[in-house]
Scaffold this active site. Structure first.
Site, PDB file in Angstrom:
ATOM      1  N   SER A  99       0.796  -1.222   0.000  1.00  0.00           N
ATOM      2  CA  SER A  99       0.000   0.000   0.000  1.00  0.00           C
ATOM      3  C   SER A  99       0.832   1.277   0.000  1.00  0.00           C
ATOM      4  O   SER A  99       0.360   2.332  -0.419  1.00  0.00           O
ATOM      5  CB  SER A  99      -0.943   0.003   1.212  1.00  0.00           C
ATOM      6  OG  SER A  99      -1.802  -1.105   1.180  1.00  0.00           O
ATOM      7  N   THR A 100       2.064   1.212   0.500  1.00  0.00           N
ATOM      8  CA  THR A 100       2.910   2.401   0.560  1.00  0.00           C
ATOM      9  C   THR A 100       4.255   2.104  -0.103  1.00  0.00           C
ATOM     10  O   THR A 100       4.683   0.953  -0.197  1.00  0.00           O
ATOM     11  CB  THR A 100       3.158   2.839   2.021  1.00  0.00           C
ATOM     12  OG1 THR A 100       3.943   1.845   2.686  1.00  0.00           O
ATOM     13  CG2 THR A 100       1.833   3.014   2.768  1.00  0.00           C
TER      14      THR A 100
END
Length: 199
Positions: A10-11
């Site tokens: 996600s990051t």
């Protein structure tokens, strides 16, 4: 059968190494990744490339189910789309494999759960709207102009002969919007101005 692996974090700070190592160990000959992208959005470039790469009898493999996506409904739709193309799906952590009878059964159960979730959301939405109507709340978009503003705009155009573009600009609406509003009959009753302040 060709195994196509897909990994996602996600990051940008997160690392894909664990997923990639697991996918390679599972026998994936091709790997596609997305980094810094949410699982809620299924329009991811890496996922799109992985899905395009799949041919009939191929299998899409992920390390964990939420790496493919976080919405159960969207997950089911994606896997069903693979099935229609003759492709299979496997999630390593949950041990889901649609090429087996047990895996197919599990996904049928998940599909029923997704349909149940969809019906519950629909019922709650309808109940909320009915309760709002019972309270006398106004539903839908806020009117662009109140009844008084429409009447004043009509007077300015028809009696004062002002250009519709000038009048529309005065009320902060597009001329086409004003023309449409003036074509609609103004219903009698309490003015919307009692519910919505004039611009």
């Amino acid at each position: 059968m060709k195994l196509v692996g897909y990994a996602r974090v996600s990051t940008v700070e997160q690392n894909l190494d664990l997923q990639i190592a697991a996918l390679k160990a599972a026998g994936c000959s091709e790997l596609f990744t997305d980094q810094g992208l949410s699982g809620a959005d299924f329009r991811r470039p890496g996922l799109r490339r992985a899905l395009r790469q799949l041919k009939s009898t191929d299998m899409l493999v992920v390390w964990r189910l939420d790496r493919l996506g976080r919405s159960l409904i969207d997950l089911i739709q994606t896997v069903n789309g693979l099935s229609k193309r003759g492709c299979e799906f496997r999630s390593l952590t949950e041990n889901i494999d649609t090429s087996s009878s047990g895996g197919r059964l599990l996904f049928h159960v998940m599909g029923a759960m997704a349909e149940f979730e969809r019906s519950i959301i629909s019922e709650r939405t309808k109940a909320g709207m009915a309760a709002a109507r019972a309270r006398g709340s106004r539903l839908g978009r806020r009117p662009s102009m109140t009844r008084e503003q429409r009447e004043a705009a009509r007077h300015a155009i028809e009696m004062d002969l002002k250009p519709i573009a000038e009048v529309a600009s005065n009320y902060g609406v597009h001329p086409k919007t004003l023309a449409r509003l003036l074509r609609d009959p103004i219903k009698p009753g309490r003015s919307p101005a009692t519910s919505f302040p004039a611009r």
